[in-house]
Motif scaffolding. Structure first.
Motif, PDB file in Angstrom:
ATOM      1  N   VAL A 400       0.838  -1.173  -0.125  1.00 32.22           N
ATOM      2  CA  VAL A 400      -0.069   0.160  -0.585  1.00 32.22           C
ATOM      3  C   VAL A 400       0.850   1.345  -0.072  1.00 32.22           C
ATOM      4  O   VAL A 400       0.960   2.093  -0.447  1.00 32.22           O
ATOM      5  CB  VAL A 400      -0.791  -0.066   1.088  1.00 32.22           C
ATOM      6  CG1 VAL A 400      -1.673   1.078   1.394  1.00 32.22           C
ATOM      7  CG2 VAL A 400      -2.009  -1.476   1.313  1.00 32.22           C
ATOM      8  N   TYR A 404       1.072   3.639  -3.484  1.00 32.25           N
ATOM      9  CA  TYR A 404       0.181   5.111  -3.321  1.00 32.25           C
ATOM     10  C   TYR A 404       1.684   5.979  -3.523  1.00 32.25           C
ATOM     11  O   TYR A 404       1.141   7.174  -4.169  1.00 32.25           O
ATOM     12  CB  TYR A 404      -0.463   5.012  -1.945  1.00 32.25           C
ATOM     13  CG  TYR A 404      -2.039   4.575  -2.111  1.00 32.25           C
ATOM     14  CD1 TYR A 404      -2.705   6.004  -2.477  1.00 32.25           C
ATOM     15  CD2 TYR A 404      -2.025   3.716  -1.690  1.00 32.25           C
ATOM     16  CE1 TYR A 404      -3.776   5.704  -2.738  1.00 32.25           C
ATOM     17  CE2 TYR A 404      -3.579   3.529  -1.676  1.00 32.25           C
ATOM     18  CZ  TYR A 404      -4.507   3.894  -2.063  1.00 32.25           C
ATOM     19  OH  TYR A 404      -5.660   4.315  -1.861  1.00 32.25           O
ATOM     20  N   LEU A 408       0.797   5.322  -7.312  1.00 32.55           N
ATOM     21  CA  LEU A 408      -0.450   6.752  -7.491  1.00 32.55           C
ATOM     22  C   LEU A 408       0.609   8.100  -6.839  1.00 32.55           C
ATOM     23  O   LEU A 408      -0.023   9.228  -7.772  1.00 32.55           O
ATOM     24  CB  LEU A 408      -1.097   6.162  -6.923  1.00 32.55           C
ATOM     25  CG  LEU A 408      -2.323   5.255  -6.906  1.00 32.55           C
ATOM     26  CD1 LEU A 408      -3.134   5.251  -5.368  1.00 32.55           C
ATOM     27  CD2 LEU A 408      -2.447   5.015  -8.270  1.00 32.55           C
ATOM     28  N   ARG A 410       0.649   9.660  -5.045  1.00 31.50           N
ATOM     29  CA  ARG A 410      -0.100  10.507  -3.774  1.00 31.50           C
ATOM     30  C   ARG A 410       0.832  10.915  -2.650  1.00 31.50           C
ATOM     31  O   ARG A 410       2.361  10.625  -2.919  1.00 31.50           O
ATOM     32  CB  ARG A 410      -1.105   9.843  -3.477  1.00 31.50           C
ATOM     33  CG  ARG A 410      -2.183   9.055  -3.676  1.00 31.50           C
ATOM     34  CD  ARG A 410      -2.731  10.085  -4.862  1.00 31.50           C
ATOM     35  NE  ARG A 410      -3.937  10.291  -3.005  1.00 31.50           N
ATOM     36  CZ  ARG A 410      -5.410  10.335  -3.461  1.00 31.50           C
ATOM     37  NH1 ARG A 410      -5.510   8.609  -3.718  1.00 31.50           N
ATOM     38  NH2 ARG A 410      -5.873  10.296  -1.856  1.00 31.50           N
ATOM     39  N   THR A 414      -0.343  10.771   2.732  1.00 33.04           N
ATOM     40  CA  THR A 414      -1.848  10.157   1.969  1.00 33.04           C
ATOM     41  C   THR A 414      -1.285   8.766   2.474  1.00 33.04           C
ATOM     42  O   THR A 414      -1.789   7.680   2.600  1.00 33.04           O
ATOM     43  CB  THR A 414      -2.316  10.177   1.519  1.00 33.04           C
ATOM     44  OG1 THR A 414      -2.406  12.009   0.996  1.00 33.04           O
ATOM     45  CG2 THR A 414      -2.882   9.540   0.304  1.00 33.04           C
ATOM     46  N   ALA A 415       0.087   8.472   1.974  1.00 29.71           N
ATOM     47  CA  ALA A 415       0.549   7.047   1.555  1.00 29.71           C
ATOM     48  C   ALA A 415       0.276   6.245   3.248  1.00 29.71           C
ATOM     49  O   ALA A 415       0.352   5.220   2.773  1.00 29.71           O
ATOM     50  CB  ALA A 415       1.287   7.395   0.637  1.00 29.71           C
TER      51      ALA A 415
END
Length: 736
Positions: A400, A404, A408, A410, A414-415
């Motif tokens: 995850v 992220y 992604l 991010r 956030t990650a």
């Protein structure tokens, strides 16, 4: 019979020795990072526990609902200072200051009142006063904005108190080096007019110094503390939760099951386990204690001398701070200082970190060949497939985090928040799920001999998982005390440099000492990083050296006609700050490893630094060969042009790895067999030409890729030659 008893006694003595060594290493870790004090009073214990939980809860809250950065930093520092005074005693119990020893001779002081098991009243007072001075920023924030630049008496008094108490908190939690250095910088600010001409400045009034350090975001509450508040705490908390969930042990088990049956297997497993732990740890001492408790005894068991077993673990754990994404919190601070995306720092740091770690595998293999170290029998090791699958759920939070962050794109906050959420869910459900399936299978197979209430057992398993989360939140806060104090104290030094314009004078000073020679300048900078890093954590060392010497490297390199990207200069000082953790006579990671191995810490540190010499040349290489940082060039405005050709990146990595292998063989004096002087010189030439082909390119009509290919061919040619020599000298019967 007597022999069996003696053997059992020796086995018990060895087991006891290992336990004592591990306990001593844990004490070193606690004293360095989590606080050595363990109060017996249940009131004190609960107050500290609740403060740790409140700090972790506060950091999670402001991650979801951000508040003003200055106020957030004030609360962050308040928690760090309070816990520093409550958990770190003012002196070491075995070495009290002279005035305590004098009082003990004169006064009939009560015995048994250890400063480790109780909190003296003065420490409680200091904690309260420190919190008050830090939270004054929050309490009177609106008025402070209104009178910005015009501090009143209260501002100056509380600012002075905070600076003094911060220096004391730093002395307790980090040792005297950083506190002394910060105090000297403050004195430099005041006494500027009376210094030699090369360092002289007009001087700064004391009230202006206090105001700038206390009421603005250029001093104590500057970028370093801001990064600690916004990013570092969450990643340290993630690492603490992962460890409490069992992730740390899982990484160690996977490493041993995968590599234990190879020559020097436990040593190679130590390198892999430390690399995996370093992904989320960011602390060389914690890494050494966590993995070394398992790896060092096994390395000794297969034939490695104790000091070498400890040195391998220390070298592997120290290099753990090179591994993205955390890099001992430096990745976030570097991104903020340079004003570039966090992923750009990770991109630049990736190839050198991988090369350094794979080269350590190579060094370990060389040592195993030289010492004739055997592999562990497969029956002593768990099966890799079963071990890997049993804890595969621990990879979910890491996946995850990486997806992220990298895929992604991010933000780091956030990650890591999403990674923490997934990890907490795993911690709460892993025990109940495991218990449910084990009880169900036991009932179906008829092996469950007694009636078990499934609901009750599942509830107990869930509560155990909840307690793991509880302990992870507490551990994360305790691990952050030294980081919070270090970044705030380093902010004082950064503030002084800003106020006085010290960088310009430092450039002149280093240019004078190095006589304009770039290599001498870099060696001088590296030595300064090592010396400073012996007494302070890597993060603080990096902040100071990045403020003082990274601009010097870029400026003096430019004066010599060389273009050094600023991120390369920052990584240069960061690498040498890391190497200080195993550099005698102060390297704490070496002391922790030596405690577990029961070896001499100085000898362990020297051997660990010898292993890390391969890492010590990397900063020099990537300064002159920016492709190792995946940098293709720098524009006139200083913007980085990234290397984006995958084939070229793979070639840079492969050629750099072979060059590092050649250099490691040169240092070890071993390839397949012992190397003579000529062979070692050839290996050194291979490393130099492959790392920096442009030097040879200017003298020969060959391209850099061709030169690197020739160097790589020479390395493999020597390997084949030594293999043939061994085969020729081995009798047929022995070969069979």
């Amino acid at each position: 019979m007597g022999g069996d008893v003696a053997s059992a006694d020796r086995g018990a003595d060895k087991q006891s020795d290992v336990k004592n060594g591990a306990k001593e290493a844990q004490q070193i870790l606690a004293g360095a990072e989590a606080g050595a004090r363990n109060p017996r009073s249940w009131i004190a214990s609960w107050v500290i526990t609740l403060m740790c939980l409140a700090w972790s809860g506060y950091q999670l809250f402001i991650a979801f609902r951000p508040i003003d950065s200055h106020v957030a930093r004030a609360w962050h520092l308040a928690f760090a200072m309070a816990l520093a005074f409550l958990l770190y005693p003012s002196y070491k119990p075995h070495r009290p200051p002279f005035w305590i020893r004098g009082l003990r001779k004169v006064l009939p002081l009560r015995s048994g009142r250890s400063i480790i098991t109780r909190i003296p009243l003065q420490d409680i007072v200091l904690a309260v006063v420190g919190v008050t001075a830090a939270l004054y920023i929050w309490w009177d924030y609106n008025q402070l904005i209104m009178r910005q630049g015009l501090p009143n008496t209260t501002d100056i008094v509380l600012g002075t108190i905070l600076i003094v108490l911060l220096l004391e908190a730093a002395r307790r939690s980090l040792g005297p080096a950083l506190a002394t250095l910060a105090a000297l910088f403050i004195l430099y600010t005041i006494g500027g007019p009376y210094l030699p001409e090369v360092l002289r400045h007009r001087g700064v009034p004391l009230d202006f110094i206090i105001s700038d350090m206390y009421l603005t975001t250029t001093g104590i509450f500057g970028v370093p503390l801001g990064v600690s508040t916004d990013f570092v705490f969450l990643f340290v908390l993630f690492g603490s939760l992962l460890d409490k969930a069992g992730g740390g042990k899982y990484f160690i088990d996977v490493a041993f099951s995968a590599l234990g049956t190879y020559r020097g297997g436990p040593a190679k497993a130590a390198v892999l386990a430390s690399g995996l732990t370093g992904l989320v740890s960011g602390s060389s001492i914690a890494n050494t204690v966590t993995t070394g408790t398992f790896t060092i005894p096994l390395m000794k068991k297969v034939g490695l001398p104790p000091y070498k077993a400890a040195a391998i673990e220390v070298a592997a754990s120290t290099n753990g701070q090179l591994m993205p994404p955390i890099m001992g919190a430096a990745a976030f601070i570097m991104a903020e200082i340079l004003g570039i995306p966090y992923l750009d720092v990770v991109r630049a740091a990736l190839l050198p970190a991988l090369i350094s770690y794979l080269a350590l595998f190579y060094v370990v293999h060389m040592e195993a060949l030289k010492l004739g170290v055997a592999a562990l029998p497969r029956e002593l090791l768990p099966l890799f497939k079963r071990t890997f699958l049993r804890g595969i759920h621990f990879l979910i939070p890491l996946a995850v985090l990486i997806i992220y962050l990298v895929v992604l794109r991010r933000s780091p906050v956030t990650a890591v928040l999403l990674a923490i959420e997934s990890l907490v869910v795993i911690m709460l459900i892993q025990r109940p799920i495991t218990l449910y399936f084990s009880l169900t299978l036991a009932r179906r197979s008829g092996t469950l001999t007694q009636d078990v209430d499934m609901t009750v057992e599942l509830r107990k398993a869930f509560v155990t998982g909840l307690m793991d989360v509880w302990q992870g939140l507490i551990g994360g806060a305790r691990n952050m005390i030294s980081v919070g104090v270090a970044t705030a104290t380093a902010g004082i030094i950064v503030g002084v440099v800003t106020i006085t314009g010290l960088v310009g004078r430092f450039i002149t000073l280093i240019d004078t000492i190095s006589m304009g020679n770039v290599v001498l300048m870099l060696i001088f900078t590296a030595m300064t990083c090592l010396i400073l890093g012996m007494g302070m954590p890597t993060t603080a060392n990096y902040i100071i050296m990045a403020t003082l010497t990274a601009p010097v490297i870029v400026t003096l390199g430019g004066d010599a006609g060389l273009v050094f990207p600023l991120i390369a200069a920052h990584l240069f000082v960061f690498y040498f700050g890391i190497l200080a953790d195993d550099t005698p006579p102060v390297g704490l990671a070496a002391y922790a490893g030596a405690a577990i191995a029961r070896s001499d810490p100085i000898r362990t540190g020297i051997q660990g630094f010898t292993y890390d010499l391969r890492t010590a040349i990397l900063p020099f290489i990537f300064l002159f060969n920016n492709e190792l940082l995946m940098i293709d060039g720098v524009t006139e405005t200083g913007a980085i042009i990234w290397l984006d050709n995958p084939v070229r990146i793979i070639w840079v990595f492969f050629s750099g790895l072979i060059a590092m292998f050649a250099f490691a063989s040169f240092l070890q004096g071993h390839l397949v067999v012992h190397c003579n002087i000529l062979e070692r010189l050839i290996l050194l030439a291979v490393a130099a030409s492959t790392f920096k082909a442009a030097v040879i390119e200017s003298h020969l009509p060959l391209g850099p890729t061709t030169i690197q290919a020739i160097g790589i061919s020479a390395y493999f040619g020597m390997y084949a030659w030594q293999k043939w020599r061994v085969k020729r000298r081995t009798p047929p019967a022995a070969a069979a």
